[in-house]
Design an enzyme around this catalytic site. Sequence first.
Site, PDB file in Angstrom:
ATOM      1  N   ARG A  67     -59.176  32.462 -42.365  1.00  0.00           N
ATOM      2  CA  ARG A  67     -58.163  31.819 -42.540  1.00  0.00           C
ATOM      3  C   ARG A  67     -58.028  30.551 -41.407  1.00  0.00           C
ATOM      4  O   ARG A  67     -58.092  29.308 -41.743  1.00  0.00           O
ATOM      5  CB  ARG A  67     -57.066  32.344 -42.613  1.00  0.00           C
ATOM      6  CG  ARG A  67     -56.662  33.022 -44.009  1.00  0.00           C
ATOM      7  CD  ARG A  67     -55.757  34.101 -43.849  1.00  0.00           C
ATOM      8  NE  ARG A  67     -56.382  35.317 -43.294  1.00  0.00           N
ATOM      9  CZ  ARG A  67     -57.396  36.037 -43.997  1.00  0.00           C
ATOM     10  NH1 ARG A  67     -57.348  36.101 -45.309  1.00  0.00           N
ATOM     11  NH2 ARG A  67     -58.158  36.967 -43.535  1.00  0.00           N
ATOM     12  N   THR A  68     -57.766  30.994 -40.046  1.00  0.00           N
ATOM     13  CA  THR A  68     -57.584  29.913 -39.117  1.00  0.00           C
ATOM     14  C   THR A  68     -58.693  28.997 -38.999  1.00  0.00           C
ATOM     15  O   THR A  68     -58.656  27.743 -38.806  1.00  0.00           O
ATOM     16  CB  THR A  68     -57.168  30.528 -37.694  1.00  0.00           C
ATOM     17  OG1 THR A  68     -56.351  31.637 -38.149  1.00  0.00           O
ATOM     18  CG2 THR A  68     -56.530  29.481 -36.807  1.00  0.00           C
ATOM     19  N   LYS A  96     -76.391  32.783 -21.033  1.00  0.00           N
ATOM     20  CA  LYS A  96     -76.948  32.758 -20.057  1.00  0.00           C
ATOM     21  C   LYS A  96     -76.379  32.546 -18.700  1.00  0.00           C
ATOM     22  O   LYS A  96     -76.741  32.383 -17.604  1.00  0.00           O
ATOM     23  CB  LYS A  96     -77.776  31.377 -20.062  1.00  0.00           C
ATOM     24  CG  LYS A  96     -78.759  31.265 -21.336  1.00  0.00           C
ATOM     25  CD  LYS A  96     -79.668  29.859 -21.238  1.00  0.00           C
ATOM     26  CE  LYS A  96     -79.055  28.985 -22.380  1.00  0.00           C
ATOM     27  NZ  LYS A  96     -79.614  27.769 -22.157  1.00  0.00           N
ATOM     28  N   ARG A 117     -59.842  30.080 -30.494  1.00  0.00           N
ATOM     29  CA  ARG A 117     -59.671  31.566 -30.887  1.00  0.00           C
ATOM     30  C   ARG A 117     -60.185  32.396 -29.798  1.00  0.00           C
ATOM     31  O   ARG A 117     -61.633  32.344 -29.713  1.00  0.00           O
ATOM     32  CB  ARG A 117     -59.944  31.903 -32.171  1.00  0.00           C
ATOM     33  CG  ARG A 117     -59.550  33.255 -32.315  1.00  0.00           C
ATOM     34  CD  ARG A 117     -59.499  34.025 -33.648  1.00  0.00           C
ATOM     35  NE  ARG A 117     -58.148  33.522 -34.352  1.00  0.00           N
ATOM     36  CZ  ARG A 117     -57.713  34.100 -35.273  1.00  0.00           C
ATOM     37  NH1 ARG A 117     -58.336  34.848 -36.027  1.00  0.00           N
ATOM     38  NH2 ARG A 117     -56.805  33.578 -36.017  1.00  0.00           N
ATOM     39  N   HIS A 150     -49.983  33.166 -31.248  1.00  0.00           N
ATOM     40  CA  HIS A 150     -50.675  32.308 -32.585  1.00  0.00           C
ATOM     41  C   HIS A 150     -49.874  31.302 -33.090  1.00  0.00           C
ATOM     42  O   HIS A 150     -49.374  31.352 -34.062  1.00  0.00           O
ATOM     43  CB  HIS A 150     -51.053  33.508 -33.667  1.00  0.00           C
ATOM     44  CG  HIS A 150     -52.000  33.024 -34.582  1.00  0.00           C
ATOM     45  ND1 HIS A 150     -52.563  31.620 -34.863  1.00  0.00           N
ATOM     46  CD2 HIS A 150     -52.762  33.803 -35.583  1.00  0.00           C
ATOM     47  CE1 HIS A 150     -53.526  31.665 -35.614  1.00  0.00           C
ATOM     48  NE2 HIS A 150     -53.525  32.562 -36.116  1.00  0.00           N
TER      49      HIS A 150
HETATM   50  N1   CP Z   1     -53.784  34.678 -40.225  1.00  0.00           N
HETATM   51  C1   CP Z   1     -55.088  34.748 -39.575  1.00  0.00           C
HETATM   52  O1   CP Z   1     -55.060  34.332 -38.223  1.00  0.00           O
HETATM   53  O2   CP Z   1     -56.276  35.053 -40.206  1.00  0.00           O
HETATM   54  P1   CP Z   1     -57.602  35.115 -39.526  1.00  0.00           P
HETATM   55  O3   CP Z   1     -57.792  36.096 -38.626  1.00  0.00           O
HETATM   56  O4   CP Z   1     -58.586  35.201 -40.819  1.00  0.00           O
HETATM   57  O5   CP Z   1     -57.766  33.532 -39.020  1.00  0.00           O
END
Ligand code: CP
Length: 335
Positions: A67-68, A96, A117, A150
């Site tokens: 999603r993100t 490397k 992420r 998040h």
């Molecule tokens: N809600 C969320 O962060 O989903 P993903 O891990 O799929 O990005």
Amino acid sequence: MDRGNRNSDKPMHILSSSQFDRAYLDYICLLTDTIRRFDKSKEGLLYLKGLLAHKRAMLYFTQPSTRTFLSFQSAAQILGIATSEIRDSATSSERKGESIEDSLQTFSSYVDIIVMRTAIPGLCNRIASLLDESERPVPIINAGSGPDEHPTQSLLDIYTLNRSFIRDGGIDGKTIVMVGDLKRGRTIRSLSSLLTNYKDMRIIFVSPEEYRIGDDIRQKLTQAKVHFEETDKLLEVLPFADAVYMTRVQDEYDVEGESRKVDYSRFHLKHEHLKLMKEKSVIMHPLPRRAELDVAIDQDPRAKYWRQERNGMWVRVALLTQIFGVDSKIVLPEL
Ligand code: CP
């Protein structure tokens, strides 16, 4: 958060939900609503596509995401931003022996913003500080940092709550029940922090003993005078909920498979539990889900998790316009 920050010599980073205040949250919700009006016509969408067509973004996602990643990529496409991506550090020169710091600094040579992420808590902050001192500082967006934060998920959660309660006095005064692995669930941590911006909230945390909310969140809520309770009895608190926020067990952070020893079944929301809930309550989940959220609930009008996904894309469009200072160009066209 000072919206004028984009005029300073430092870029505007999105690192933690604690940087958002009530004025900012209200503004992002309004901006997102306004942007969505442009989705109603080809002309509106072409207008959005021209706003940031001169910008490039790096999506550095070294922890799994559906999603993100896709919502940031789609948000960038909506605004005309070209994207590059790394989804596995094994395919970059980190393999490397290049340090993460050097890798991120390299991306900043090519793009105007980095969305990250990572499994490493605090890494986004470290990279933002490093780039701030570099020749080419670019904004960093934390798109999920280990069990830590998040912040953009919490923005879309607030937007979803706001829309759900728009005809019922907004988020102020509501009871939010948060369920699951509260200790390692970054969405819970970031949303709890954002709820300190609202008045007369009641938060009920429901979890197994092993996964209770962290002391830092307790302290933050206490300091902000937010009323909260902790329990392991989901069915007893469901009747009070204006919103139930379900989460899965975050077993990717297990050290020795310890999650297998926890009975998580008492923290599952099943279709038969819906009768305990208010007719106007909402059911949310950051997704992905497992057995904790019965698929039979999907057809119930209280289920808002698919809307959360769509809302996430539009909130991220709003955020990108604001970071790059083109939010002032979002004015409703004459209809
Ligand atoms: N809600 C969320 O962060 O989903 P993903 O891990 O799929 O990005």
